[in-house]
Motif scaffolding. Structure first.
Motif, mmCIF file in Angstrom:
data_model
loop_
_atom_site.group_PDB
_atom_site.id
_atom_site.type_symbol
_atom_site.label_atom_id
_atom_site.label_comp_id
_atom_site.label_asym_id
_atom_site.label_seq_id
_atom_site.Cartn_x
_atom_site.Cartn_y
_atom_site.Cartn_z
ATOM 1 N N ILE A 1 0.831 -1.211 0.000
ATOM 2 C CA ILE A 1 0.000 0.000 0.000
ATOM 3 C C ILE A 1 0.867 1.264 0.000
ATOM 4 N N ALA A 2 1.864 1.312 0.893
ATOM 5 C CA ALA A 2 2.682 2.524 1.006
ATOM 6 C C ALA A 2 3.475 2.789 -0.266
ATOM 7 N N GLN A 3 3.981 1.727 -0.890
ATOM 8 C CA GLN A 3 4.756 1.924 -2.116
ATOM 9 C C GLN A 3 3.880 2.450 -3.248
ATOM 10 N N ASN A 4 2.662 1.961 -3.329
ATOM 11 C CA ASN A 4 1.722 2.495 -4.333
ATOM 12 C C ASN A 4 1.364 3.943 -4.034
ATOM 13 N N LEU A 5 1.211 4.266 -2.749
ATOM 14 C CA LEU A 5 0.953 5.657 -2.378
ATOM 15 C C LEU A 5 2.123 6.545 -2.788
ATOM 16 N N ARG A 6 3.346 6.068 -2.538
ATOM 17 C CA ARG A 6 4.539 6.859 -2.857
ATOM 18 C C ARG A 6 4.648 7.135 -4.347
ATOM 19 N N GLN A 7 4.259 6.167 -5.163
ATOM 20 C CA GLN A 7 4.444 6.299 -6.609
ATOM 21 C C GLN A 7 3.316 7.061 -7.305
ATOM 22 N N HIS A 8 2.140 7.094 -6.691
ATOM 23 C CA HIS A 8 0.994 7.629 -7.425
ATOM 24 C C HIS A 8 0.290 8.805 -6.737
ATOM 25 N N TYR A 9 0.718 9.170 -5.521
ATOM 26 C CA TYR A 9 0.013 10.229 -4.800
ATOM 27 C C TYR A 9 1.010 11.192 -4.168
ATOM 28 N N PRO A 10 0.559 12.392 -3.763
ATOM 29 C CA PRO A 10 1.472 13.394 -3.205
ATOM 30 C C PRO A 10 2.216 12.864 -1.973
ATOM 31 N N PRO A 11 3.493 13.240 -1.803
ATOM 32 C CA PRO A 11 4.302 12.772 -0.664
ATOM 33 C C PRO A 11 3.664 13.074 0.693
ATOM 34 N N LEU B 1 -9.158 4.276 -4.555
ATOM 35 C CA LEU B 1 -8.708 4.981 -5.755
ATOM 36 C C LEU B 1 -7.595 4.204 -6.463
ATOM 37 N N ILE B 2 -6.696 3.596 -5.668
ATOM 38 C CA ILE B 2 -5.642 2.766 -6.256
ATOM 39 C C ILE B 2 -6.252 1.566 -6.965
ATOM 40 N N ALA B 3 -7.197 0.897 -6.289
ATOM 41 C CA ALA B 3 -7.739 -0.369 -6.785
ATOM 42 C C ALA B 3 -8.554 -0.207 -8.071
ATOM 43 N N ARG B 4 -9.124 0.975 -8.299
ATOM 44 C CA ARG B 4 -9.927 1.179 -9.505
ATOM 45 C C ARG B 4 -9.173 1.966 -10.582
ATOM 46 N N ASN B 5 -7.908 2.296 -10.298
ATOM 47 C CA ASN B 5 -7.089 3.077 -11.233
ATOM 48 C C ASN B 5 -6.411 2.126 -12.225
ATOM 49 N N ARG B 6 -6.796 2.203 -13.485
ATOM 50 C CA ARG B 6 -6.244 1.286 -14.489
ATOM 51 C C ARG B 6 -4.777 1.579 -14.800
ATOM 52 N N LYS B 7 -4.289 2.777 -14.497
ATOM 53 C CA LYS B 7 -2.869 3.047 -14.662
ATOM 54 C C LYS B 7 -2.044 2.249 -13.659
ATOM 55 N N VAL B 8 -2.658 1.930 -12.534
ATOM 56 C CA VAL B 8 -1.978 1.153 -11.490
ATOM 57 C C VAL B 8 -2.258 -0.332 -11.658
ATOM 58 N N MET B 9 -3.532 -0.679 -11.857
ATOM 59 C CA MET B 9 -3.970 -2.078 -11.834
ATOM 60 C C MET B 9 -4.091 -2.702 -13.221
ATOM 61 N N GLY B 10 -3.967 -1.877 -14.280
ATOM 62 C CA GLY B 10 -4.129 -2.404 -15.628
ATOM 63 C C GLY B 10 -5.542 -2.907 -15.851
ATOM 64 N N ASN B 11 -5.669 -4.050 -16.525
ATOM 65 C CA ASN B 11 -6.988 -4.623 -16.778
ATOM 66 C C ASN B 11 -7.532 -5.401 -15.591
#
Length: 418
Positions: free
Chosen positions: A73-83, A380-390
């Motif tokens: 979770i934290a790594q996805n937050l670091r890569q896709h959301y404000p610090p 937001l991470i789980a429904r983001n196709r840039k993160v989760m793809g298909n």
């Protein structure tokens, strides 16, 4: 030639979800459920039945994020959301986890002192040392098996119900038919139940353990090898449903056991899990006391490493350190250092005179306030196709996740208003 993956044995299917669910019934949770049963009898048993799909939904989503992205979770937050979002979330998680660690270790020490006379603080320190040693020096494969078998300690609470005189019709009706009195006492109990049950450390742990599973089995994240997705998502679903179902069933049995014994005999105020165990002795006998007390120690040995481990995952992912229980101590010094420091901080709280029930209360408060915004970010991470793809979550799971988030916002609102 078939590309279908080999079938896994039933117990192999159960892993991160089962262990995470069992850790939800840690000593602080046992204290909360015992107080609810003692204070309100069977009146709030329905929260376990109706809370199960909420926890199962959000934990399944966290597991899918870990399995799909190969990151926590934290790594996805670091890569896709404000610090700033990451820093606030991890800081609050650390505070809540250290307080929770202190309360759990203190409860374990107090219970052991009831069974084996000796200094509570010494027992507390010993439990902390044992927990850290297991996480640092035992291989991940063996450690995972230890955690899995430790979940059996929770059956102690099922056994307590069978040695108590439970009015089955009343208990079943209260479990299946919601009832609620709109007053301060019931409102605070509701906050305590959901704050204890849906806790942020569970999100980080289950996602991190899915990544560990990939390392252990030498397989790639699902977004890299989508052909495996069907079988893996089915495993995650089964594992999570069983784990969260087990968690809620045990919590329900704790409420029923204390309602049938303590509440029925006029004991309505419990100051700690140890006091709950002690109060059972004159009412339900030495056997019920021994079962209840043994369960507290067993679940503590399960939950303490998970609280410390989830903090280590979050901090390591924040700073991009080498992480993982499958790593040797020399390969992930900072990761294991956080585990040791978090556990030491929990032990230290027991030496500075902090009231254990106040510690539990504030841990539940921080968890209850941290969970809703973290659940929003997780969704937001789980429904983001840039993160989760298909492999973004389905509409059904998305509905369950947002419903869980809305309920936790409502619970936080009840707390702030009360």
């Amino acid at each position: 030639m078939s590309t279908k993956p080999p079938r896994r044995a039933p117990l192999e299917v159960l892993g991160p979800g089962l262990v995470t669910g069992a850790a939800d019934d840690d000593p602080s949770g046992i204290g909360t459920y015992s107080q609810v049963g003692a204070q309100f009898g069977y009146g709030l048993a329905w929260t376990m039945f109706f809370g199960f799909p909420l926890l199962a939904s959000i934990q399944a989503i966290c597991a899918r994020i870990g399995a799909t992205t190969g990151k926590g979770i934290a790594q996805n937050l670091r890569q896709h959301y404000p610090p700033a979002v990451l820093r606030v979330v991890v800081l609050m998680l650390l505070v809540a986890n250290v307080i929770n660690l202190g309360a759990d270790l203190g409860a374990m020490g107090a219970v052991l002192a009831l069974m084996l006379p000796g200094p509570v603080l010494l027992f507390t320190v010993l439990f902390g040392v044992v927990s850290v040693a297991l996480e640092v020096f035992v291989s991940y494969a063996r450690y995972q098996q230890i955690l899995k078998w430790t979940t059996l300690s929770l059956f102690a609470y099922v056994a307590v119900v069978f040695v108590a005189d439970v009015p089955l019709a009343e208990a079943a009706r209260s479990t299946l038919v919601p009832s609620f009195t709109f007053d301060r006492e019931h409102a605070m109990a509701l906050v305590a139940i959901f704050g204890t049950t849906i806790s942020p450390y569970l999100f980080f742990w289950q996602a991190g353990q899915e990544v560990e599973e990939q390392h252990r089995r030498h397989i790639k994240p699902l977004h890299v090898s989508p052909r495996r997705a069907g079988a893996e998502l089915k495993r995650i679903r089964t594992d999570t449903l069983v784990g969260m179902g087990f968690s809620h069933l045990v919590a329900l049995f704790i409420i029923i056991a204390t309602a049938a014994t303590l509440h029925a005999h006029g004991v309505t105020d419990i100051a700690s899990p140890a006091e709950a165990a002690q109060a059972l002795r004159p009412i339900a006998g030495d056997f019920a006391f021994a079962l209840f007390a043994t369960g507290i120690i067993g679940t503590g040995l399960l939950a303490v490493p998970i609280l410390a481990g989830s903090a280590a995952y979050a901090v390591s992912e924040t700073f991009d350190w080498v992480e993982g229980l499958d790593r040797k101590p020399r390969e992930a010094k900072a990761f294991y250092g956080v585990i040791a420091l978090a556990t030491t901080g929990g032990v230290a709280l027991n030496f500075i005179g902090i009231d254990p029930m106040k510690a539990l209360y504030w841990a539940a408060v921080v968890n209850g306030l941290l969970a809703p915004p973290l659940m929003v970010v997780t969704m937001l991470i789980a429904r983001n196709r840039k993160v989760m793809g298909n492999l973004a979550i389905s509409s059904g799971l998305e509905f369950g996740g947002w419903l869980s988030t809305a309920v936790m916002f409502a619970v936080a609102g009840v707390f702030l208003l009360s």
